[in-house]
Scaffold this active site. Structure first.
Site, PDB file in Angstrom:
ATOM      1  N   ASP A  17       0.596  -1.311   0.325  1.00 36.40           N
ATOM      2  CA  ASP A  17       0.446  -0.496   0.181  1.00 36.40           C
ATOM      3  C   ASP A  17       1.080   1.364   0.408  1.00 36.40           C
ATOM      4  O   ASP A  17       0.514   1.921  -0.673  1.00 36.40           O
ATOM      5  CB  ASP A  17      -1.411  -0.213   1.491  1.00 36.40           C
ATOM      6  CG  ASP A  17      -1.831   1.733   1.669  1.00 36.40           C
ATOM      7  OD1 ASP A  17      -2.413   1.691   0.327  1.00 36.40           O
ATOM      8  OD2 ASP A  17      -1.173   1.980   2.314  1.00 36.40           O
ATOM      9  N   ARG A  28       0.177   6.008  -6.937  1.00 37.70           N
ATOM     10  CA  ARG A  28      -1.326   6.931  -6.920  1.00 37.70           C
ATOM     11  C   ARG A  28      -1.559   8.339  -6.748  1.00 37.70           C
ATOM     12  O   ARG A  28      -1.981   9.262  -7.708  1.00 37.70           O
ATOM     13  CB  ARG A  28      -2.450   6.687  -6.368  1.00 37.70           C
ATOM     14  CG  ARG A  28      -2.705   5.055  -6.433  1.00 37.70           C
ATOM     15  CD  ARG A  28      -3.849   4.192  -5.646  1.00 37.70           C
ATOM     16  NE  ARG A  28      -4.479   5.086  -4.947  1.00 37.70           N
ATOM     17  CZ  ARG A  28      -5.123   5.183  -3.774  1.00 37.70           C
ATOM     18  NH1 ARG A  28      -4.636   4.414  -2.763  1.00 37.70           N
ATOM     19  NH2 ARG A  28      -5.793   5.457  -3.547  1.00 37.70           N
ATOM     20  N   LYS A  79      -4.832  -1.929   5.836  1.00 36.50           N
ATOM     21  CA  LYS A  79      -4.050  -1.417   6.867  1.00 36.50           C
ATOM     22  C   LYS A  79      -4.709  -1.772   8.162  1.00 36.50           C
ATOM     23  O   LYS A  79      -4.294  -2.342   9.307  1.00 36.50           O
ATOM     24  CB  LYS A  79      -3.717  -0.126   6.724  1.00 36.50           C
ATOM     25  CG  LYS A  79      -2.506   0.040   5.922  1.00 36.50           C
ATOM     26  CD  LYS A  79      -2.376   1.682   5.530  1.00 36.50           C
ATOM     27  CE  LYS A  79      -3.479   2.061   4.680  1.00 36.50           C
ATOM     28  NZ  LYS A  79      -3.564   3.654   4.306  1.00 36.50           N
TER      29      LYS A  79
END
Ligand code: URA
Length: 444
Positions: free
Chosen positions: A180, A187, A206
């Site tokens: 992530d 991103r 998460k």
């Protein structure tokens, strides 16, 4: 998703000579609107985490997901692949582990209140938080306004503090969902942050890595948040809730109003000051009510044998009798912080109204940028920030304002930074535009 149903698709993705998938084929499949198999998602996430799949291929996949979306099965597979990219926290004995996650809002300091409140009732709260993103301040940045407070605890320290205190608020460790962290950075620079599947997998990976039993989501809408409309917030809340439930976490969500700042204080030290007031039974009603409501919904979802009214009353009692404040103080001490109420806010200046009118709208993005302009938030990742600047907002929506009334106080030493902030704050105000209707603080 059942992999056996996708054998044809998987064959297309394979380099049959070397028995390996080919990233460009996986990307092309998604680009053309085909669902991704669990294997293809695992292959891309594992390869990206290890560095075998380069940033440009992962960026292309993120863009294909942005435009094509993902089914619930794909989002679940993506989330699980991101969880599997790292460690998960060990459960702490038989304690029920819970957390609250907010999608971020201007002036939102409820994490600082909810973590100790829940710990007072025996829950374990491993709250892994982030830094400021856009105009919304980050919980870690706020807590670092407390001298000495550490936000980089290791897994062993998190475990120990949960056993001794019951709550911990710290940064996510480098070993939890590392995919992530890497994907989020991509991103950010490829304009793919707002994709609902990518946001969902990012947040939920998460939370799953925290080994939770229960989660309450505070999904915000309005100019002080990332979702401008309640309908967007509802779509995100539904995706997050489903992935939580499919992952075995009792998950509940509220949609909450961010058409104005939450409470009065905005900025890092400012928000700690206000959270401390609420933790001592004082502070703004909206901050107190939202904190109690989110905690009450979470407890009720796990254990509906008490009425929600009883749970709210119990939580309010913990704020009023000082127990929640004591728990917060223990958490701060355990994380190396010194709570001496010396927050050293910068020089107070007042912005006055120059005309009469009803405040019918606020552009909270501009108010947030005013804090960033003064150095209270980051223009670039990794920048240091000034914890001691901020704003005390004095004019709620719907208020009739007269010339000379104080709109807000600004805490800022620098004349020129104050002028920059003032221009943004004045531009954020909307008077007498249509009839004003107060949105509810929360909606299911
Ligand atoms: N918070 C996250 O952790 N991830 C996102 O994608 C957005 C907000």
């Amino acid at each position: 998703m059942d992999a056996s149903k996708n054998s044809e698709e998987i064959l297309v993705l394979m380099d049959t000579t070397n028995h390996r998938m080919i990233p460009a084929n996986v990307i092309a499949n998604k680009r053309d609107g085909q669902p991704l198999s669990r294997e293809a998602i695992r292959f891309m996430i594992d390869g990206f985490t290890s560095g075998e799949i380069p940033d440009y291929q992962m960026s292309a996949l993120a863009m294909a997901i942005f435009f094509r979306g993902m089914s619930e099965a794909e989002i679940l597979d993506l989330t699980q692949a991101m969880v599997a990219s790292g460690d998960v926290l060990k459960p702490t004995g038989s304690a029920v582990r819970v957390d609250k996650h907010s999608t971020g809002g201007l002036g939102d300091k409820t994490s600082l209140i909810i973590a100790p409140l829940l710990a007072c009732l025996g829950y374990h709260v491993p709250m892994l938080s982030g830094r400021g993103l856009g105009i919304t301040g980050g919980t870690l940045d706020k807590l670092e306004a407390i001298p000495g407070f550490r936000t980089n605890l290791e897994e062993r320290e998190i475990d120990e503090q949960l056993r001794n205190v019951g709550c911990v608020i710290t940064g996510t460790t480098s070993r939890l969902a590392p995919a992530d962290r890497k994907l989020y950075a991509l991103r950010d620079v490829t304009a793919t942050v707002p994709s609902i599947p990518l946001i969902t997998a990012s947040i939920m990976s998460k939370k799953i890595a925290e080994s939770l039993n229960g989660l309450v989501l505070d999904v915000k809408y309005g100019s002080g948040s990332f979702q401008s409309s309640i309908s967007q917030a509802r779509v995100l809340a539904k995706a997050l809730t489903r992935i939580g439930q499919l992952s075995g976490i009792t998950t509940t969500a509220l949609l909450t109003d961010m058409t104005q700042p939450l409470g009065s204080m905005i900025g890092n030290a400012c928000e700690v000051v206000e959270a401390l007031e609420v933790l001592q039974g004082k502070g703004p009603q909206r901050v107190r009510d939202l904190s109690v409501e989110l905690a009450a919904r979470l407890i009720y979802s796990l254990d509906p044998k008490h009425t929600i009214d009883n749970i709210r009353a119990r939580l309010t009692g913990l704020l009023n009798n000082g127990e929640a404040f004591e728990k917060f103080s223990s958490m701060v001490r355990s994380q190396g912080g010194v709570l001496n109420n010396q927050f050293n806010l910068e020089k107070t200046r007042v912005i006055l109204a120059t005309s009469q009118g009803i405040l019918t709208g606020l552009d909270c993005q501009k108010i947030g940028y005013a804090v960033i302009a003064m150095g209270g938030g980051r223009k670039r990742a990794g920048e240091s920030i000034n914890h001691h600047v901020g704003i005390r907002w004095l004019t709620p929506l719907g208020m009739v304002v007269h010339p000379g009334d104080a709109i807000c106080e600004v805490f800022c030493n620098s004349d020129s930074l104050f002028e920059d902030a003032k221009a943004l704050i004045v531009a954020s105000l909307e008077f007498d535009k249509g009839t004003f209707k107060f949105p509810p603080l929360w909606t299911e």
